[in-house]
Motif scaffolding. Structure first.
Motif, mmCIF file in Angstrom:
data_model
loop_
_atom_site.group_PDB
_atom_site.id
_atom_site.type_symbol
_atom_site.label_atom_id
_atom_site.label_comp_id
_atom_site.label_asym_id
_atom_site.label_seq_id
_atom_site.Cartn_x
_atom_site.Cartn_y
_atom_site.Cartn_z
ATOM 1 N N VAL A 89 0.837 -1.202 0.000
ATOM 2 C CA VAL A 89 0.000 0.000 0.000
ATOM 3 C C VAL A 89 0.866 1.244 0.000
ATOM 4 N N ASP A 90 0.605 2.130 -0.966
ATOM 5 C CA ASP A 90 1.361 3.369 -1.102
ATOM 6 C C ASP A 90 0.490 4.364 -1.862
ATOM 7 N N SER A 91 0.256 5.492 -1.281
ATOM 8 C CA SER A 91 -0.644 6.487 -1.873
ATOM 9 C C SER A 91 -0.150 6.998 -3.225
ATOM 10 N N GLU A 92 1.149 6.855 -3.509
ATOM 11 C CA GLU A 92 1.705 7.320 -4.776
ATOM 12 C C GLU A 92 1.958 6.170 -5.748
ATOM 13 N N GLY A 93 1.422 5.002 -5.411
ATOM 14 C CA GLY A 93 1.670 3.831 -6.233
ATOM 15 C C GLY A 93 0.664 3.598 -7.339
ATOM 16 N N TYR A 94 0.558 2.344 -7.776
ATOM 17 C CA TYR A 94 -0.307 1.927 -8.886
ATOM 18 C C TYR A 94 -1.685 1.569 -8.346
ATOM 19 N N TYR A 95 -2.717 2.094 -8.976
ATOM 20 C CA TYR A 95 -4.073 1.850 -8.500
ATOM 21 C C TYR A 95 -4.607 0.522 -9.034
ATOM 22 N N ILE A 96 -5.084 -0.333 -8.120
ATOM 23 C CA ILE A 96 -5.679 -1.610 -8.489
ATOM 24 C C ILE A 96 -7.161 -1.556 -8.170
ATOM 25 N N GLU A 97 -7.951 -1.635 -9.210
ATOM 26 C CA GLU A 97 -9.395 -1.456 -9.079
ATOM 27 C C GLU A 97 -10.019 -2.465 -8.117
ATOM 28 N N SER A 98 -9.615 -3.746 -8.223
ATOM 29 C CA SER A 98 -10.212 -4.784 -7.378
ATOM 30 C C SER A 98 -9.908 -4.596 -5.896
ATOM 31 N N LYS A 99 -8.791 -3.905 -5.606
ATOM 32 C CA LYS A 99 -8.391 -3.662 -4.214
ATOM 33 C C LYS A 99 -8.835 -2.286 -3.721
ATOM 34 N N LYS A 100 -9.264 -1.443 -4.661
ATOM 35 C CA LYS A 100 -9.688 -0.083 -4.318
ATOM 36 C C LYS A 100 -8.599 0.663 -3.546
ATOM 37 N N ASN A 101 -7.359 0.498 -4.023
ATOM 38 C CA ASN A 101 -6.253 1.160 -3.322
ATOM 39 C C ASN A 101 -5.053 1.281 -4.252
ATOM 40 N N TYR A 102 -4.071 2.080 -3.803
ATOM 41 C CA TYR A 102 -2.830 2.291 -4.540
ATOM 42 C C TYR A 102 -1.710 1.449 -3.925
#
Length: 227
Positions: A89-102
Motif C-alpha cells: 500500500v502506497d498512496s503514490e503507487g499503482y491503483y488496483i481497481e479490485s483492491k480499491k487502493n494504490y
C-alpha cells in the motif's frame, strides 16, 4: 514507450542472466535449444517449484504477493514470468481497481545459490522491473533477490547504470539473433560448473584449432591408454 520489437522478436527474460554469465551458454540454451541438468540447475528447479505457483496469493494488512506473473516489454524485446511481485500500500503507487487502493510494485527474483560478485542476477531483476514499468506505466525504484543458500533477500536499487546495462545487453542479444551469429566456446574456470559443459565442449577452441582436431586428440589419448 516506443514499441521496437514484435511478438516474434521477443527473447526470454531468463536469457539475459545466461547471456551476462556466458554468451555461449545463452546461445546453446536459447538459440540451439540445448539443455542438461546438473546439481546447480536441480537446486534451482526445486526452489522454483516452491515459489512459482500462480494459484498462491499471499495477503497481509498492507500488502499482497502475486506469483508467476507474466510480463513483457516491446521496447526491450523481452518476455517471461516474474517469480513474485509484491504490492505494498502506497498512496503514490499503482491503483488496483479490485483492491480499491494504490500500491507500490516490487519484483522479487528467487535464486538457489548465494549473492554474486557481478550483476548477472541484478540485470535479470532489473529487466523484470522495466517490463512491469512498461505494462503498468509506473516507476519501480528497487526490487529484491532472494537467495536460497543464505535464506536472505538482497535489496537491489534499480539505478540508471543498471538500466543502461540492461539496454546494452538487449541490443547485443537481438543483434546476434538478427545477424545469425554463432557464439563460439571460450573456456574459462566457470565452465567446470556449467551444466552444458559436455554439449559445449569449451576446450575445443582454447586448445584445438577445430572440433576435428579435438576428436582426433581424444582418440589418440584412448589409444595410448590401451596400448
Amino acid at each position: 514507450m516506443e514499441k521496437l520489437y514484435s511478438d516474434e522478436e521477443l527473447l526470454m527474460i531468463s536469457g539475459i542472466q545466461h547471456y551476462y554469465y556466458c554468451k555461449r551458454q545463452w546461445f546453446l540454451i536459447h538459440v540451439e535449444q540445448l539443455w542438461e541438468d546438473n546439481i546447480y540447475t536441480v537446486r534451482g528447479d526445486v526452489l522454483h517449484e516452491k515459489v512459482d505457483n500462480p494459484f498462491i496469493l499471499e495477503s497481509r494488512k498492507d500488502r499482497f504477493i502475486s506469483r508467476s506473473v507474466p510480463i513483457v516489454s516491446y521496447s526491450l524485446g523481452f518476455y517471461g514470468v516474474s517469480d513474485a511481485v509484491e504490492f505494498m500500500v502506497d498512496s503514490e503507487g499503482y491503483y488496483i481497481e479490485s483492491k480499491k487502493n494504490y500500491f507500490k510494485v516490487i519484483p522479487v527474483e528467487y535464486k538457489s545459490g548465494k549473492p554474486k560478485k557481478d550483476n548477472c542476477d541484478a540485470v535479470q531483476l532489473c529487466t523484470q522491473a522495466m517490463c512491469l514499468e512498461e505494462m503498468l506505466d509506473i516507476k519501480i525504484n528497487h526490487g529484491f533477490l532472494y537467495y536460497g543458500k543464505t535464506r536472505h533477500r538482497q535489496r537491489i536499487e534499480l539505478d540508471l547504470t543498471l538500466r543502461e546495462e540492461v539496454l546494452e545487453l538487449s541490443k547485443a542479444m537481438h543483434q546476434i539473433i538478427n545477424n545469425d551469429r554463432i557464439i563460439q566456446p571460450d573456456y574459462c574456470k566457470k565452465c567446470e560448473r556449467c551444466s552444458l559443459k559436455n554439449l559445449c565442449i569449451p576446450k575445443t577452441k582454447t586448445h584445438y584449432k577445430s572440433v576435428k582436431n579435438y576428436i582426433k586428440a581424444k582418440l589418440n589419448d584412448k589409444e595410448d591408454l590401451y596400448a
